[in-house]
Enzyme design. Structure first.
Site, mmCIF file in Angstrom:
data_model
loop_
_atom_site.group_PDB
_atom_site.id
_atom_site.type_symbol
_atom_site.label_atom_id
_atom_site.label_comp_id
_atom_site.label_asym_id
_atom_site.label_seq_id
_atom_site.Cartn_x
_atom_site.Cartn_y
_atom_site.Cartn_z
ATOM 1 N N ASP A 9 29.753 -65.184 48.787
ATOM 2 C CA ASP A 9 31.043 -65.857 48.919
ATOM 3 C C ASP A 9 31.381 -65.971 50.405
ATOM 4 O OD1 ASP A 9 31.086 -65.766 46.181
ATOM 5 O OD2 ASP A 9 32.682 -64.271 46.037
ATOM 6 N N ASP A 131 36.569 -70.640 34.898
ATOM 7 C CA ASP A 131 37.190 -69.401 35.375
ATOM 8 C C ASP A 131 38.383 -69.129 34.474
ATOM 9 O OD1 ASP A 131 35.351 -69.611 37.410
ATOM 10 O OD2 ASP A 131 36.760 -70.499 38.822
#
Length: 242
Positions: A9, A131
């Protein structure tokens, strides 16, 4: 083949790990992203999961150069997401050599984008990110609810031509408290395309739990950066459990 995929990330040019995706909660911040990627490849990674957090949160894909650098440096499959809001951004990344693009908010807002990319580049190049928090799909970097259920959206995007689904359970993501297998099982059983699960992986046992849901792979972030176990050990144990 069950894939164990390490997460990279990126935020402000650094590799980070956030708690629940909230800016300012960095548990990890590493400047040398190439060494992070290289370490994962040395441990046996066949895939890298790269997310541009600045892109996901603001739509500003200012970390695009990092993706390019990693692809040029290492011969490994990549799935890349964060701020891919339109056809041009997806096409650009696939042109760079990204194996599959991850569409989240853009797919929810414009499901036809999934169809267009699937027809042009093949379903295997298109992964849709679901998500979810309390069973509902979130958008805009986890800041808004779509009001749609995970299973409902999974079925929709399979019909639209997605080649795979990335399912992230936001309820447990980044907390290092273990996984919740039931929503993964529910999604896996409702679609026929591969589901890659993410969120809450804390132990090697969690890796096996996810494999036993029927998922095709797992993305691991915080646990690797906090050295709770190694990627090499996770790959080994996933290979042993048939």
């Amino acid at each position: 083949m069950f894939e164990v995929i390490p997460a990279i990330d990126v935020k402000d040019g650094k590799v980070v790990q956030l708690v629940q995706g909230v800016p300012g909660t960095e548990m990890v911040s590493i400047d040398d992203y190439l060494s992070v990627a290289g370490d994962f490849v040395e441990q046996g990674a066949k895939w890298l999961h790269i997310i541009d957090l600045d892109g996901a949160l603001s739509g500003d894909r200012k970390n695009a150069r990092i993706v390019e650098d990693i692809i040029r440096e290492y011969y490994v499959k990549t799935e890349v997401g964060g701020g891919i809001r339109n056809y041009e951004a997806a096409k650009y990344l696939l042109g760079l050599g990204v194996t599959r693009v991850i569409l989240g908010t853009a797919a929810v807002k414009d499901p036809q984008l999934v169809s267009r990319l699937s027809k042009e580049f093949g379903p295997e190049a298109v992964m849709v990110s679901l998500d979810s928090k309390k069973g509902e799909v979130l958008v805009e970097g986890w800041q808004e609810s779509s009001g749609k259920s995970t299973v409902e959206m999974g079925k929709l995007f399979e019909k639209k031509g997605a080649g795979s689904i990335l399912y992230t359970n936001v309820d447990v993501e980044g907390l290092l408290k273990g996984v919740d297998e039931s929503p993964v099982k529910a999604l896996v059983s409702s679609v026929s395309i591969p589901v890659i699960a993410s969120g809450g992986i804390t132990s090697l046992r969690d890796v096996i739990t996810i494999k036993n849901t029927g998922a095709s792979g797992v993305v691991i972030g915080s646990a690797l950066y906090r050295h709770l176990f190694s990627l090499e050990d996770a790959i080994k144990i996933a290979g042993k459990h048939k």
